[in-house]
Scaffold this active site. Structure first.
Site, short mmCIF file in Angstrom:
data_model
loop_
_atom_site.label_atom_id
_atom_site.label_comp_id
_atom_site.label_asym_id
_atom_site.label_seq_id
_atom_site.Cartn_x
_atom_site.Cartn_y
_atom_site.Cartn_z
N ALA A 75 0.84 -1.20 0.00
CA ALA A 75 0.00 0.00 0.00
C ALA A 75 0.87 1.25 0.00
CB ALA A 75 -0.92 0.01 1.22
N ASP A 76 0.28 2.33 -0.45
CA ASP A 76 0.93 3.63 -0.36
C ASP A 76 -0.14 4.68 -0.07
OD1 ASP A 76 3.62 5.07 -0.85
OD2 ASP A 76 2.17 6.31 -1.91
#
Length: 210
Positions: A75-76
């Site tokens: 994820a970011d």
């Protein structure tokens, strides 16, 4: 898609303790945590959603090469004012600039999530983009100084952590709270469940009383 018959192994491609804590909150404990070391500089003319999803995909791909038979979750999180991507503040002046931009304004927190599922000789990619709108109160100098003194801004996208003292600065939020912390639990749970990952059962309240 072929799902392995043995219990799948989940690897979290993130060094963020917040994402690990969030997963544990819903009963998901990764078998390994293996962060990817990437250059997170936005590309020229890259918009916030594109940036978030690109980095999540690159993190997942990098870690998948080291764990070819595992499920990979990456994820970011991007904090954006308009088209502008705010940095992960490492210096006090960066944090002050972020807080100045956010003061009294609505901004977006965009989460890019990528799940790679083993599928034969490779991985099947499932991805999501999550948007949360957040409005800060108008900050006076003393509030900014106090938050800077807390040190909570260090390494945080946009220079703040909503799960800490910055929660008192947020006037309104629309969308996933956990996305702002670092990972939308609703989306992650749905992605894992939809791909066939075994999810621990949610206990019924009566079970705790038995």
């Amino acid at each position: 898609m072929t799902i392995p018959s043995k219990a799948p192994r989940l690897v979290l491609a993130s060094a963020s303790p917040r994402r690990l804590d969030l997963l544990r909150q819903i009963g998901i404990v990764p078998d390994a945590v293996d962060p990817a070391d990437l250059d997170e500089t936005p590309l020229r003319d890259e918009l916030p959603p594109q940036h978030a999803l690109r980095l999540a995909a690159e993190k997942a791909s990098c870690v998948a090469a080291r764990h070819p038979e595992s499920w990979i979750l990456a994820a970011d999180t991007v904090v954006a004012c308009g088209r502008r991507i705010l940095p992960k503040a490492e210096r006090e002046e960066e944090a002050r600039r972020c807080l100045s931009l956010l003061s009294g304004r609505r901004h977006r927190v965009i989460g890019g999530i990528v799940l790679l599922v083993p599928d034969g000789d490779g991985h099947l990619r499932i991805d999501r983009l999550v948007r949360t709108d957040v409005t800060f109160k108008v900050l006076d100098r003393s509030e900014t100084d106090a938050y800077i003194a807390s040190g909570e801004w260090k390494g945080k996208a946009g220079g703040y952590a909503i799960q800490g003292r910055a929660g008192a600065l947020v006037r309104w939020i629309g969308g996933s709270y956990s996305n702002v912390v670092g990972l939308s639990l609703h989306e992650v749970a749905g992605m894992l469940h939809g791909a066939g990952f075994p999810h621990p059962p949610i206990p019924h309240p009566n079970d705790e009383q038995a």
